[in-house]
Motif scaffolding. Structure first.
Motif, PDB file in Angstrom:
ATOM      1  N   VAL A  70     -30.634 -16.466   3.596  1.00 42.66           N
ATOM      2  CA  VAL A  70     -29.597 -16.031   4.536  1.00 42.66           C
ATOM      3  C   VAL A  70     -30.092 -16.336   5.937  1.00 42.66           C
ATOM      4  O   VAL A  70     -31.184 -15.913   6.320  1.00 42.66           O
ATOM      5  CB  VAL A  70     -29.288 -14.527   4.392  1.00 42.66           C
ATOM      6  CG1 VAL A  70     -28.309 -14.076   5.478  1.00 42.66           C
ATOM      7  CG2 VAL A  70     -28.728 -14.225   3.015  1.00 42.66           C
ATOM      8  N   THR A  71     -29.297 -17.092   6.686  1.00 39.19           N
ATOM      9  CA  THR A  71     -29.655 -17.481   8.049  1.00 39.19           C
ATOM     10  C   THR A  71     -28.637 -16.915   9.021  1.00 39.19           C
ATOM     11  O   THR A  71     -27.423 -16.995   8.772  1.00 39.19           O
ATOM     12  CB  THR A  71     -29.703 -19.008   8.186  1.00 39.19           C
ATOM     13  OG1 THR A  71     -30.618 -19.550   7.232  1.00 39.19           O
ATOM     14  CG2 THR A  71     -30.135 -19.417   9.589  1.00 39.19           C
ATOM     15  N   VAL A  72     -29.132 -16.352  10.119  1.00 32.15           N
ATOM     16  CA  VAL A  72     -28.251 -15.782  11.143  1.00 32.15           C
ATOM     17  C   VAL A  72     -28.582 -16.416  12.482  1.00 32.15           C
ATOM     18  O   VAL A  72     -29.743 -16.462  12.887  1.00 32.15           O
ATOM     19  CB  VAL A  72     -28.416 -14.253  11.237  1.00 32.15           C
ATOM     20  CG1 VAL A  72     -27.480 -13.683  12.299  1.00 32.15           C
ATOM     21  CG2 VAL A  72     -28.161 -13.599   9.888  1.00 32.15           C
ATOM     22  N   LYS A  73     -27.540 -16.915  13.162  1.00 34.78           N
ATOM     23  CA  LYS A  73     -27.712 -17.491  14.492  1.00 34.78           C
ATOM     24  C   LYS A  73     -26.720 -16.837  15.448  1.00 34.78           C
ATOM     25  O   LYS A  73     -25.595 -16.516  15.061  1.00 34.78           O
ATOM     26  CB  LYS A  73     -27.478 -19.002  14.468  1.00 34.78           C
ATOM     27  CG  LYS A  73     -28.501 -19.782  13.646  1.00 34.78           C
ATOM     28  CD  LYS A  73     -28.189 -21.268  13.688  1.00 34.78           C
ATOM     29  CE  LYS A  73     -29.201 -22.067  12.865  1.00 34.78           C
ATOM     30  NZ  LYS A  73     -28.899 -23.522  12.891  1.00 34.78           N
ATOM     31  N   LYS A  74     -27.158 -16.666  16.690  1.00 34.38           N
ATOM     32  CA  LYS A  74     -26.294 -16.070  17.704  1.00 34.38           C
ATOM     33  C   LYS A  74     -26.392 -16.880  18.987  1.00 34.38           C
ATOM     34  O   LYS A  74     -27.409 -17.500  19.257  1.00 34.38           O
ATOM     35  CB  LYS A  74     -26.702 -14.623  17.992  1.00 34.38           C
ATOM     36  CG  LYS A  74     -26.587 -13.681  16.815  1.00 34.38           C
ATOM     37  CD  LYS A  74     -26.891 -12.244  17.230  1.00 34.38           C
ATOM     38  CE  LYS A  74     -28.325 -12.094  17.714  1.00 34.38           C
ATOM     39  NZ  LYS A  74     -28.638 -10.691  18.083  1.00 34.38           N
ATOM     40  N   GLY A  75     -25.338 -16.847  19.776  1.00 32.51           N
ATOM     41  CA  GLY A  75     -25.371 -17.528  21.062  1.00 32.51           C
ATOM     42  C   GLY A  75     -23.990 -17.723  21.621  1.00 32.51           C
ATOM     43  O   GLY A  75     -22.995 -17.326  21.006  1.00 32.51           O
ATOM     44  N   LYS A  76     -23.921 -18.362  22.787  1.00 35.99           N
ATOM     45  CA  LYS A  76     -22.626 -18.523  23.427  1.00 35.99           C
ATOM     46  C   LYS A  76     -21.823 -19.660  22.825  1.00 35.99           C
ATOM     47  O   LYS A  76     -20.633 -19.546  22.651  1.00 35.99           O
ATOM     48  CB  LYS A  76     -22.816 -18.698  24.931  1.00 35.99           C
ATOM     49  CG  LYS A  76     -23.298 -17.406  25.601  1.00 35.99           C
ATOM     50  CD  LYS A  76     -22.998 -17.398  27.068  1.00 35.99           C
ATOM     51  CE  LYS A  76     -23.318 -16.022  27.661  1.00 35.99           C
ATOM     52  NZ  LYS A  76     -23.079 -15.973  29.107  1.00 35.99           N
ATOM     53  N   GLU A  77     -22.432 -20.769  22.495  1.00 35.14           N
ATOM     54  CA  GLU A  77     -21.710 -21.883  21.884  1.00 35.14           C
ATOM     55  C   GLU A  77     -22.708 -22.852  21.274  1.00 35.14           C
ATOM     56  O   GLU A  77     -23.840 -22.957  21.760  1.00 35.14           O
ATOM     57  CB  GLU A  77     -20.857 -22.633  22.909  1.00 35.14           C
ATOM     58  CG  GLU A  77     -19.536 -21.964  23.272  1.00 35.14           C
ATOM     59  CD  GLU A  77     -18.565 -21.838  22.124  1.00 35.14           C
ATOM     60  OE1 GLU A  77     -18.683 -22.590  21.138  1.00 35.14           O
ATOM     61  OE2 GLU A  77     -17.693 -20.964  22.190  1.00 35.14           O
ATOM     62  N   GLY A  78     -22.263 -23.577  20.223  1.00 39.41           N
ATOM     63  CA  GLY A  78     -22.995 -24.676  19.627  1.00 39.41           C
ATOM     64  C   GLY A  78     -24.495 -24.669  19.752  1.00 39.41           C
ATOM     65  O   GLY A  78     -25.192 -23.880  19.128  1.00 39.41           O
ATOM     66  N   LYS A  79     -25.041 -25.545  20.609  1.00 35.49           N
ATOM     67  CA  LYS A  79     -26.483 -25.709  20.720  1.00 35.49           C
ATOM     68  C   LYS A  79     -27.166 -24.498  21.322  1.00 35.49           C
ATOM     69  O   LYS A  79     -28.391 -24.336  21.221  1.00 35.49           O
ATOM     70  CB  LYS A  79     -26.800 -26.954  21.560  1.00 35.49           C
ATOM     71  CG  LYS A  79     -26.384 -28.264  20.897  1.00 35.49           C
ATOM     72  CD  LYS A  79     -26.744 -29.457  21.777  1.00 35.49           C
ATOM     73  CE  LYS A  79     -26.339 -30.757  21.114  1.00 35.49           C
ATOM     74  NZ  LYS A  79     -26.647 -31.933  21.958  1.00 35.49           N
ATOM     75  N   ASN A  80     -26.412 -23.645  21.965  1.00 32.51           N
ATOM     76  CA  ASN A  80     -26.992 -22.442  22.566  1.00 32.51           C
ATOM     77  C   ASN A  80     -27.248 -21.352  21.536  1.00 32.51           C
ATOM     78  O   ASN A  80     -27.858 -20.334  21.856  1.00 32.51           O
ATOM     79  CB  ASN A  80     -26.072 -21.897  23.666  1.00 32.51           C
ATOM     80  CG  ASN A  80     -25.984 -22.840  24.845  1.00 32.51           C
ATOM     81  OD1 ASN A  80     -26.986 -23.444  25.230  1.00 32.51           O
ATOM     82  ND2 ASN A  80     -24.794 -22.972  25.405  1.00 32.51           N
TER      83      ASN A  80
END
Length: 345
Positions: free
Chosen positions: A301-311
């Motif tokens: 399970v992978t979780v990513k957060k940020g404002k957009e795409g590469k961020n």
């Protein structure tokens, strides 16, 4: 002078007639017109009873009626406000709608339903097809064709069909048994369909659906999309209780319970080879949750957060690997529900 309409497009049909998008030639304005054949009018001494029921239930969350009369071919017509956005069934197309939207629209419906119940009007046919989307994106309850007081004259088998049976409370065997609490049950089934989509309903015959509903096994109260928070499921399941006394005892009580459910993130769910992905947004923050099968057969399970795409950046505190398929599913669901309920940001 008899009313005259230019019927442009049929918007829907049911046991009691058809609804058309039309132009009132006298006023040169667009409207929605329900046409009811004479043989479908229950009260032969009052052909306009359905229109009068709707007029008595005037409310901002109930479709407005402006006129009633008869056409030259003997059909009764009921003129209603035209809502170009269509119904919630048109919008969902059998899929799920964002949790925050499902919540907001059902709250609107429950406000309208409380008013109808306060007027001693039981709807008897609440479902996505009978929830219209207003010009301000609000929910409006429509089609009160089964709300008439003369329904003891009509056998329930006359309108029996999968969609109607699906929303029919287990205790209802004839129309006179359909109380306000049966409307609450129908609201629960409607909300279940909105948050899950119809793919979460197994393909069964109307009679089998009815048999399972009386046992509390259809819809499946334990089977929800992974991002539906426990508090939301609790509201839906209580509304769908087999025992009427265990349900919410009024539309207002259900509405107040639903208003307390916090929805901080809406999700788009996508299935791909080897896994599933959820993309959500909370303000200007994007969240990506993936459940994937590795080349060694284990799951992660992978979780990513940020404002957009590469961020977007990986959040290792919520990632996990080397899991079985079941462990990965439960882990992903916990993460999704934590974000949905606002417990993590």
């Amino acid at each position: 002078m008899a009313a005259s309409f230019d019927f442009k497009k049929r918007l829907g049909s049911g046991y009691f007639g058809e609804v058309w998008r039309a132009v009132d030639l006298g006023l040169n304005s667009e409207c929605a017109v329900k046409c009811i054949p004479p043989d479908k009018v229950l009260n032969k001494s009052n052909f306009y009873q359905e229109a009068q029921v709707l007029k008595a239930a005037e409310h901002e969350n109930i479709v407005a009626v402006t006129e009633a009369g008869s056409l030259s071919d003997g059909r009764v017509y009921v003129v209603m406000e035209l809502l170009p956005n269509g119904s919630l069934e048109d919008e969902a197309k059998g899929g799920y709608v964002p949790l925050s939207r499902a919540k907001r629209l059902m709250i609107d419906v429950l406000r309208g339903l409380k008013h109808a119940h306060d007027c001693n009007i039981v709807h008897r046919d609440i479902k996505p097809a009978n929830i219209m989307i207003g010009n301000n994106n609000e929910g409006k309850l429509s089609d009160f064709g089964l709300a008439l007081p003369d329904l003891d004259l009509l056998d329930i088998s006359a309108v029996k069909g999968y969609q109607y049976i699906l929303h029919l409370a287990p205790e209802v065997e004839k129309f006179s048994q359909h109380t306000a609490l049966a409307d609450i049950y129908a609201c629960g089934v409607t909300l279940y369909r909105l948050v899950n989509g119809d793919s979460y309903l197994p393909s069964v015959t109307p009679s089998e659906a009815r048999r399972l509903a009386t046992k509390g096994e259809f819809p499946d109260r334990s089977y929800y999309r992974g991002f539906v928070p426990a508090a939301f499921k609790k509201v839906i399941n209580r509304a769908m209780e087999v025992d009427p006394a265990a349900r919410y005892q009024s539309a207002e009580e259900m509405r107040r319970a639903l208003e307390k459910v916090q929805i901080s993130v809406d999700w788009d769910e996508n299935v791909f080879a080897g896994g599933k992905q959820w993309l959500g947004s909370a303000g200007d923050i994007r969240v990506l949750v993936e459940r994937m099968k590795g080349s060694d057969g284990s799951w992660s399970v992978t979780v990513k957060k940020g404002k957009e795409g590469k961020n977007m950046r990986r959040d290792n505190s919520m990632c996990s690997s080397g899991l079985s398929e079941g462990q990965a599913m439960r882990s992903a669901y916990r993460v999704l529900q934590r974000f949905t309920s606002g417990k993590v940001k």
